[in-house]
Design a protein around this motif. Sequence first.
Motif, PDB file in Angstrom:
ATOM      1  N   LYS A  80       0.855  -1.180   0.000  1.00  0.00           N
ATOM      2  CA  LYS A  80       0.000   0.000   0.000  1.00  0.00           C
ATOM      3  C   LYS A  80       0.894   1.234   0.000  1.00  0.00           C
ATOM      4  O   LYS A  80       1.908   1.264   0.679  1.00  0.00           O
ATOM      5  CB  LYS A  80      -0.925   0.009   1.220  1.00  0.00           C
ATOM      6  N   ILE A  81       0.486   2.224  -0.778  1.00  0.00           N
ATOM      7  CA  ILE A  81       1.329   3.387  -1.020  1.00  0.00           C
ATOM      8  C   ILE A  81       0.662   4.645  -0.480  1.00  0.00           C
ATOM      9  O   ILE A  81      -0.558   4.803  -0.564  1.00  0.00           O
ATOM     10  CB  ILE A  81       1.606   3.550  -2.536  1.00  0.00           C
ATOM     11  N   LEU A  85       1.998   9.972  -3.203  1.00  0.00           N
ATOM     12  CA  LEU A  85       3.101   9.572  -4.078  1.00  0.00           C
ATOM     13  C   LEU A  85       2.579   9.406  -5.498  1.00  0.00           C
ATOM     14  O   LEU A  85       1.604   8.677  -5.731  1.00  0.00           O
ATOM     15  CB  LEU A  85       3.729   8.265  -3.599  1.00  0.00           C
ATOM     16  N   PRO A  86       3.209  10.062  -6.481  1.00  0.00           N
ATOM     17  CA  PRO A  86       2.724   9.988  -7.864  1.00  0.00           C
ATOM     18  C   PRO A  86       3.159   8.696  -8.561  1.00  0.00           C
ATOM     19  O   PRO A  86       4.061   8.689  -9.404  1.00  0.00           O
ATOM     20  CB  PRO A  86       3.363  11.222  -8.513  1.00  0.00           C
ATOM     21  N   VAL A  87       2.527   7.609  -8.175  1.00  0.00           N
ATOM     22  CA  VAL A  87       2.835   6.318  -8.799  1.00  0.00           C
ATOM     23  C   VAL A  87       1.835   6.051  -9.915  1.00  0.00           C
ATOM     24  O   VAL A  87       0.728   6.606  -9.934  1.00  0.00           O
ATOM     25  CB  VAL A  87       2.799   5.171  -7.764  1.00  0.00           C
ATOM     26  N   ILE A  88       2.232   5.210 -10.836  1.00  0.00           N
ATOM     27  CA  ILE A  88       1.335   4.831 -11.934  1.00  0.00           C
ATOM     28  C   ILE A  88       0.095   4.158 -11.343  1.00  0.00           C
ATOM     29  O   ILE A  88       0.200   3.253 -10.518  1.00  0.00           O
ATOM     30  CB  ILE A  88       2.053   3.892 -12.911  1.00  0.00           C
ATOM     31  N   GLY A  89      -1.047   4.624 -11.754  1.00  0.00           N
ATOM     32  CA  GLY A  89      -2.300   4.102 -11.218  1.00  0.00           C
ATOM     33  C   GLY A  89      -2.950   5.024 -10.201  1.00  0.00           C
ATOM     34  O   GLY A  89      -4.124   4.856  -9.875  1.00  0.00           O
ATOM     35  N   LEU A  93      -3.558  12.163  -8.952  1.00  0.00           N
ATOM     36  CA  LEU A  93      -2.473  13.067  -9.323  1.00  0.00           C
ATOM     37  C   LEU A  93      -2.291  13.062 -10.836  1.00  0.00           C
ATOM     38  O   LEU A  93      -2.430  12.014 -11.480  1.00  0.00           O
ATOM     39  CB  LEU A  93      -1.169  12.656  -8.637  1.00  0.00           C
ATOM     40  N   PRO A  94      -1.957  14.227 -11.427  1.00  0.00           N
ATOM     41  CA  PRO A  94      -1.782  14.305 -12.881  1.00  0.00           C
ATOM     42  C   PRO A  94      -0.520  13.575 -13.343  1.00  0.00           C
ATOM     43  O   PRO A  94       0.285  13.112 -12.532  1.00  0.00           O
ATOM     44  CB  PRO A  94      -1.678  15.811 -13.135  1.00  0.00           C
ATOM     45  N   ASP A  95      -0.351  13.504 -14.646  1.00  0.00           N
ATOM     46  CA  ASP A  95       0.810  12.808 -15.196  1.00  0.00           C
ATOM     47  C   ASP A  95       2.085  13.634 -15.140  1.00  0.00           C
ATOM     48  O   ASP A  95       3.181  13.083 -15.243  1.00  0.00           O
ATOM     49  CB  ASP A  95       0.541  12.401 -16.655  1.00  0.00           C
ATOM     50  N   HIS A 128       5.358  -0.408  -6.822  1.00  0.00           N
ATOM     51  CA  HIS A 128       4.668   0.544  -7.688  1.00  0.00           C
ATOM     52  C   HIS A 128       5.689   1.442  -8.391  1.00  0.00           C
ATOM     53  O   HIS A 128       6.539   2.053  -7.748  1.00  0.00           O
ATOM     54  CB  HIS A 128       3.704   1.408  -6.878  1.00  0.00           C
ATOM     55  N   LYS A 129       5.556   1.563  -9.697  1.00  0.00           N
ATOM     56  CA  LYS A 129       6.453   2.418 -10.468  1.00  0.00           C
ATOM     57  C   LYS A 129       5.977   3.871 -10.395  1.00  0.00           C
ATOM     58  O   LYS A 129       4.777   4.169 -10.401  1.00  0.00           O
ATOM     59  CB  LYS A 129       6.495   1.980 -11.936  1.00  0.00           C
TER      60      LYS A 129
END
Length: 363
Positions: A80-81, A85-89, A93-95, A128-129
């Motif tokens: 769990k993140i 944190l701006p992780v993929i998925g 949060l925007p790109d 998570h990337k």
Amino acid sequence: MTNLTTVRKIITASFGTVEAPGPMTPIFIEGAPGTGKTQLVKDIAKDAGVGFVFIPASTMRPEDLTVPDVLSEGSTYDYKIFKNLPVIGNEDLPDRGVLVFDESSQADLDIQKFLGQVLPPNSAAGTHKMKPGWLIIATGNRREDKAGANKLLTHLLDRFILVEDVEPTLKEWTDYSLTASNRGDDDFNPLVMAFHQQSEGRYLHTFDGSQTQVRKTATFRGWSMASRFINSLGMGSKELPTIVRGIVGEAAAQQFYAFVQVANELPDIDEVLSSVEAASRFVVPKPLGHRWFMTSAIARKADWRNADAVIAALLRLCDNHEDMLVAGLLVAKDYGDRFSSSEAFGKQITAGVFDSLHDQLGL
């Protein structure tokens, strides 16, 4: 010393644009406390219209950022993140954005190790990337600042562009003060701004981490705090001198109040610039320091509409003091709305009155 303009250019070069990302190389910004490091990054993200996430690294624990999801079904588990944190998925949060790990040099070793995993080339928080469009920036104080900074792990430091000894110039601080006041982000008191122009920034940032005994000293952040109290309480408040001294230190506070006393005895600047006639009849103070203050104050109020009055006032104040006139014209050119394009200013230039100033004025 590295000024904020240079830091901004480095960040922009790494981030690129929203449509065309740059190298996205992480950056570590190091400098004394209260120099505006984090605020600069926040402003850059805001100006670019991209996401901004602030993580106070010095107060975080690894389990605050990622923990095993041991309650998941099956023989394996995921992580769990932390939601910021701006992780993929992470669709919240925007790109594209900027992730700041603030006070990273004060963080314990476990957080530094976590940061090392988040940075390229790993770019992962647990399993998570990270989103590739997010630039990671760390900020921190120097060990000699006695702010609790630890030695940064060498493998971590190797992944950053290290920008050292960051400190704003007087012009950068003034630009920020004006911009912040105009857009309502902060409200810098005009007396505070005029004081630093008059003293050429000598008391703007007096922090000295080499002192054997910690004493309160002036910082850029401190003057912002002092401005809020001055605006709130007014200069007549009996408690204000104690408050200002407690924010910027004894030496800077004494100089500021000495300046205020002088400023109160001088002609009103708005009245001086109300017309060419008023600019031609005000009483020019005799002490040179008073004339310097008025020159600075008048130049900072210059624009294309009052250019005639500004020129008339400066010529009287700066009589036989070309260096004072140079300083006033440069300030008026930099801060005055279309002042340098005004007819009054142009007449002085074409008449040859300021021939020796052409290079400095960029003409």
